[in-house]
Scaffold this motif. Structure first.
Motif, PDB file in Angstrom:
ATOM      1  N   VAL A 151       0.845  -1.200   0.000  1.00  0.00           N
ATOM      2  CA  VAL A 151       0.000   0.000   0.000  1.00  0.00           C
ATOM      3  C   VAL A 151       0.877   1.244   0.000  1.00  0.00           C
ATOM      4  CG1 VAL A 151      -1.656   1.351   1.348  1.00  0.00           C
ATOM      5  CG2 VAL A 151      -1.990  -1.112   1.085  1.00  0.00           C
ATOM      6  N   GLY A 152       1.895   1.244   0.862  1.00  0.00           N
ATOM      7  CA  GLY A 152       2.788   2.393   0.956  1.00  0.00           C
ATOM      8  C   GLY A 152       3.564   2.658  -0.317  1.00  0.00           C
ATOM      9  N   GLU A 153       3.952   1.602  -1.011  1.00  0.00           N
ATOM     10  CA  GLU A 153       4.720   1.760  -2.246  1.00  0.00           C
ATOM     11  C   GLU A 153       3.821   1.988  -3.462  1.00  0.00           C
ATOM     12  OE1 GLU A 153       7.901   2.043  -2.397  1.00  0.00           O
ATOM     13  OE2 GLU A 153       8.299   1.552  -0.317  1.00  0.00           O
ATOM     14  N   GLU A 168      -5.552  -1.805  -7.472  1.00  0.00           N
ATOM     15  CA  GLU A 168      -6.710  -0.957  -7.193  1.00  0.00           C
ATOM     16  C   GLU A 168      -7.816  -1.275  -8.192  1.00  0.00           C
ATOM     17  OE1 GLU A 168      -5.325   3.037  -7.637  1.00  0.00           O
ATOM     18  OE2 GLU A 168      -4.087   2.990  -5.827  1.00  0.00           O
ATOM     19  N   ASP A 169      -9.061  -0.956  -7.806  1.00  0.00           N
ATOM     20  CA  ASP A 169     -10.161  -1.107  -8.760  1.00  0.00           C
ATOM     21  C   ASP A 169     -10.267   0.156  -9.612  1.00  0.00           C
ATOM     22  OD1 ASP A 169     -11.457   0.842  -7.246  1.00  0.00           O
ATOM     23  OD2 ASP A 169     -12.806  -0.576  -6.256  1.00  0.00           O
ATOM     24  N   ARG A 220      -9.689   2.240  -5.474  1.00  0.00           N
ATOM     25  CA  ARG A 220      -9.819   1.679  -4.129  1.00  0.00           C
ATOM     26  C   ARG A 220      -9.104   0.345  -4.035  1.00  0.00           C
ATOM     27  NH1 ARG A 220     -16.123   3.149  -3.743  1.00  0.00           N
ATOM     28  NH2 ARG A 220     -15.881   5.339  -3.236  1.00  0.00           N
ATOM     29  N   ILE A 221      -8.580   0.078  -2.860  1.00  0.00           N
ATOM     30  CA  ILE A 221      -7.866  -1.170  -2.591  1.00  0.00           C
ATOM     31  C   ILE A 221      -8.817  -2.143  -1.910  1.00  0.00           C
ATOM     32  CG2 ILE A 221      -6.019  -2.175  -1.192  1.00  0.00           C
ATOM     33  CD1 ILE A 221      -4.510   0.468  -1.583  1.00  0.00           C
ATOM     34  N   SER A 222      -8.782  -3.385  -2.336  1.00  0.00           N
ATOM     35  CA  SER A 222      -9.617  -4.416  -1.706  1.00  0.00           C
ATOM     36  C   SER A 222      -8.871  -5.021  -0.528  1.00  0.00           C
ATOM     37  CB  SER A 222      -9.959  -5.511  -2.711  1.00  0.00           C
ATOM     38  OG  SER A 222     -10.741  -4.979  -3.762  1.00  0.00           O
ATOM     39  N   LEU A 223      -9.583  -5.185   0.579  1.00  0.00           N
ATOM     40  CA  LEU A 223      -9.006  -5.812   1.764  1.00  0.00           C
ATOM     41  C   LEU A 223      -9.324  -7.302   1.735  1.00  0.00           C
ATOM     42  CD1 LEU A 223     -10.032  -3.159   4.452  1.00  0.00           C
ATOM     43  CD2 LEU A 223      -7.847  -3.364   3.264  1.00  0.00           C
ATOM     44  N   SER A 224      -8.395  -8.105   2.215  1.00  0.00           N
ATOM     45  CA  SER A 224      -8.631  -9.549   2.235  1.00  0.00           C
ATOM     46  C   SER A 224      -9.659  -9.888   3.304  1.00  0.00           C
ATOM     47  CB  SER A 224      -7.320 -10.296   2.494  1.00  0.00           C
ATOM     48  OG  SER A 224      -6.795  -9.941   3.753  1.00  0.00           O
TER      49      SER A 224
END
Length: 200
Positions: A88-90, A95-96, A100-104
């Motif tokens: 996430v930091g890098e 992303e969709d 947005r990032i999907s969480l497991s």
């Protein structure tokens, strides 16, 4: 999370007070955060506006000495989560189309209603309050974060209500430094509710 404008204003204030052209008037100032993950909070702002308002985009950023911490101690025992944070930091986590990032699923709790979901969250994070009340050090690496202070108050109260044992109320007296101002400020002092972690 401070906006670059705020930090730049602080820089100008210290330069003026110290009568110096050095950054922050020559005073040692320490900023700590993962600037890749923590953005300023700007109401109704787009992602681009939040990134642009970040301190890393300030002209002061280049004059700072950077010290990089290489090991995330808090996530050391959870390697998959540690690697997720680094991705996430890098900016390498997929992303969709909305960015947005999907969480497991293993870090998500199902939501059905506010009360039931908060119960599950508290049970997941603080599974044995009896044990924690005997050894508070077991709680050091556990916390529930919230985006709003009102939610923090609700969660704190729910956790405090679950602690075992008899609750005690300790009263305090708010006093102004100048006794003549007590009548003017007493209601204001009594209205303050500083944020703090729950205590047993």
């Amino acid at each position: 999370m401070a906006k670059q404008d705020t930090i730049e204003a602080f820089d100008l204030l210290l330069k003026d007070i110290m009568d110096s052209d050095k950054p922050f008037g020559g005073k040692v100032i320490v900023f700590g955060s993962d600037f890749r993950q923590t953005l300023p909070v700007i109401q109704n702002a787009t992602r681009d506006i939040q990134v642009q308002a970040s301190f890393v985009n300030s002209t002061l950023w280049g004059s700072l000495q950077k010290v990089t911490l290489m090991e995330n101690i808090r996530a050391l025992l959870d390697k998959p989560f540690l690697e997720f944070l680094l991705r996430v930091g890098e900016g390498t986590e997929p992303e969709d189309e909305d960015g947005r990032i999907s969480l497991s699923n293993d870090i998500l709790l199902p939501y059905d209603s506010k009360d039931n979901s908060l119960d599950r969250l508290i049970e997941s994070v603080f599974s044995d309050l009896q044990l924690y009340s005997l050894d508070p050090y077991l709680m050091i690496n556990r916390c529930i974060l919230s985006a709003m202070n009102i939610a923090v108050d609700d969660v704190n109260q729910m956790i405090i209500d679950r602690f075992p044992g008899q609750p005690y109320t300790y009263t305090s007296t708010d006093r102004t430094l100048n006794e003549r101002e007590q009548g003017d400020y007493e209601d204001f002092l009594n209205s303050l509710n500083p944020k703090r972690p729950p205590s047993s």
